[in-house]
Design a protein around this motif. Structure first.
Motif, short mmCIF file in Angstrom:
data_model
loop_
_atom_site.label_atom_id
_atom_site.label_comp_id
_atom_site.label_asym_id
_atom_site.label_seq_id
_atom_site.Cartn_x
_atom_site.Cartn_y
_atom_site.Cartn_z
N GLY A 80 0.81 -1.21 0.00
CA GLY A 80 0.00 0.00 0.00
C GLY A 80 0.85 1.26 0.00
O GLY A 80 0.55 2.23 -0.70
N LEU A 81 1.93 1.24 0.78
CA LEU A 81 2.82 2.40 0.83
C LEU A 81 3.50 2.63 -0.51
O LEU A 81 3.63 3.78 -0.97
CB LEU A 81 3.89 2.18 1.90
N ARG A 82 3.96 1.56 -1.14
CA ARG A 82 4.67 1.71 -2.42
C ARG A 82 3.75 2.32 -3.47
O ARG A 82 4.18 3.13 -4.29
CB ARG A 82 5.22 0.37 -2.87
N VAL A 83 2.50 1.92 -3.45
CA VAL A 83 1.53 2.52 -4.38
C VAL A 83 1.29 3.98 -4.03
O VAL A 83 1.31 4.86 -4.90
CB VAL A 83 0.20 1.73 -4.35
N ALA A 84 1.06 4.26 -2.75
CA ALA A 84 0.75 5.63 -2.33
C ALA A 84 1.89 6.59 -2.62
O ALA A 84 1.67 7.72 -3.08
CB ALA A 84 0.41 5.64 -0.84
N LEU A 85 3.12 6.15 -2.37
CA LEU A 85 4.26 7.05 -2.51
C LEU A 85 4.68 7.25 -3.97
O LEU A 85 5.62 8.01 -4.24
CB LEU A 85 5.44 6.55 -1.67
N ARG A 86 3.98 6.61 -4.89
CA ARG A 86 4.18 6.91 -6.31
C ARG A 86 3.16 7.95 -6.79
O ARG A 86 3.17 8.31 -7.97
CB ARG A 86 4.07 5.63 -7.15
N GLN A 87 2.33 8.42 -5.87
CA GLN A 87 1.33 9.43 -6.19
C GLN A 87 1.73 10.76 -5.57
O GLN A 87 2.20 10.79 -4.42
CB GLN A 87 -0.04 9.00 -5.68
N PRO A 90 -0.11 11.90 -1.71
CA PRO A 90 0.39 11.25 -0.50
C PRO A 90 1.87 11.51 -0.23
O PRO A 90 2.27 11.69 0.92
CB PRO A 90 0.13 9.76 -0.79
N SER A 93 2.31 14.99 1.25
CA SER A 93 1.89 15.03 2.65
C SER A 93 2.96 14.51 3.58
O SER A 93 3.25 15.10 4.64
CB SER A 93 0.60 14.22 2.81
N GLN A 94 3.60 13.40 3.21
CA GLN A 94 4.64 12.82 4.05
C GLN A 94 5.88 13.71 4.09
O GLN A 94 6.51 13.88 5.14
CB GLN A 94 5.01 11.43 3.52
N SER A 111 2.60 6.01 8.59
CA SER A 111 2.44 4.58 8.33
C SER A 111 3.78 3.88 8.16
O SER A 111 3.85 2.78 7.60
CB SER A 111 1.58 4.37 7.09
#
Length: 396
Positions: A80-87, A90, A93-94, A111
């Motif tokens: 889930g993180l790998r997908v989110a951090l390619r956007q 998200p 925000s981090q 997370s």
């Protein structure tokens, strides 16, 4: 990870057995860990309270932390993180949290990171549960069709045997830490279809009286489609599908954040528009009618939220976490409605000041970096492949 795993096996029941037991009782359970607290919530018919309380007690005091459930949760979280951090959204925000808080706990990725999740051990989770999940560090909140006496009886039956450890509570570090120097950080995400723009200033803790007028100021700037950001970025110029702001509730200082996404080519223009709205709150008085309108917007949303037992319970949990009186459910609307134009401007000026907020832009930088650098020559440019969210300095 601890909060997620406690419901995946406890008291001799497997995750499917917990789920089927609760389903048969007409109950559901959920939880999670935030910046200031871990929350576990249960919803059930009153007639099922005793049986559900027994399951709750097992989940709180006797979680299994089964290795196979840990590995399943780990894989799911990392993917889930790998997908989110390619956007861009998200990732922005981090990065913004690190820029604003640095090495302080609030700056750490909410997370985790693929690396930190990959090295997390079951022993660390068991140790965390042992240290922090204890009755002298907990509050039980009961809302719904129980009298006070019935609520106390439920608490005693379900968790009356929960004993306090002999060891002292671990010390809590300063979660917000020292204010970081504002800067503009740009993350190059090649091929990104849009650019994410986020800007923030550090605000007061939730229990500070200054939080209320700043909440109204936030509603003026970016509360819903009538907020200034939406009107300037979306309605007037069509540069985004939406532009909003938020004021975080934190035990220590939260962020007043404005965020939006736009096409890469207009990123520099949108940064200007967002920063202009921060400055506008400081320099341009808000008239009485606009203040009243935004007060109504906030108090109306609050009233709807606490109309349900779950909403009221969640709000009362917040009062415990943020150090507010339990009467806050009655006082909130009064505090918001007491905001004057002068108080709003003072709160905004205190939070925003005269400097540049923390700014993070994530996108395909070849399409906007020259225009943005012309406006902000001291910006920091980082390839997305080199961003280290586990580092207080992002790996720079």
């Amino acid at each position: 990870m601890t909060a997620g795993l406690v419901t995946q096996g406890a008291g001799g029941r497997t995750a499917p057995e917990i789920a089927s037991t609760l389903e048969a009782l007409g109950a559901n359970i959920g939880g999670g860990a935030g910046a200031d607290a871990t929350t576990l919530s249960v919803s059930a018919p009153v007639v099922s309270a005793a049986a559900v309380g027994a399951v709750l007690a097992d989940i709180v005091t006797r979680p299994t932390f089964a290795p196979d459930e840990l590995e399943r949760s780990r894989t799911q979280a990392i993917n889930g993180l790998r997908v989110a951090l390619r956007q861009p959204g998200p990732l922005a925000s981090q990065v913004l949290a690190r820029v604003a808080y640095g090495a302080a706990p609030y700056g750490a990725p909410a997370s985790g990171t693929p690396t930190s999740l990959g090295t997390l051990t079951r022993d660390e989770i068991v140790d965390f549960h042992r240290q922090w999940w204890r009755p002298d560090n907990a509050a039980l909140i009961v809302t719904g069709a129980m009298t006070a006496e019935e609520g106390f009886a439920f608490a005693e039956q379900a968790l009356g045997g929960w004993s306090r450890p002999t060891q002292a509570m671990p010390a809590r570090s300063a979660r917000a830490g020292e204010a970081q120097t504002p800067r503009v950080v740009v993350v190059d995400l090649p091929g990104s279809g849009q650019a994410a723009v986020s800007a923030a200033v550090r605000g007061p803790r939730r229990a500070d009286p200054a939080w209320y007028p700043l909440a109204v100021a936030n509603a003026v700037m970016g509360g819903g489609s009538n907020g200034r950001l939406f009107q300037e970025v979306r309605a007037k110029r069509g540069l985004s599908y939406g532009a909003y702001s938020s004021l975080a509730s934190r035990a220590e200082g939260g962020l007043l954040t404005a965020s939006t996404q736009t096409k890469n080519e207009s990123a520099a223009e949108v940064v200007d528009l967002v920063l202009a709205e921060f400055t506008r709150l400081v320099n341009e008085p808000v008239d009485e009618i606009a203040v009243t309108d935004r007060e109504t917007f906030l108090t109306g949303g609050f009233s709807r939220n606490i109309e349900t037992t779950g909403g009221l319970g969640g709000f009362l949990a917040d009062t415990v976490v943020y150090g507010l009186p339990l009467t806050e459910s009655e006082a909130y609307a009064r505090q918001i409605n007491a905001t004057t134009p002068e108080a709003l401007q003072t709160a905004a000026t205190t939070a925003i000041g005269t400097g540049t907020p923390y700014v993070v832009v994530v996108g395909d930088t070849r399409l906007f970096i020259d225009a943005l650098r012309a406006r902000h020559p001291d910006l920091v440019l980082i390839p997305s492949s080199e961003v280290d969210l586990g580092s207080p300095t992002l790996g720079l």
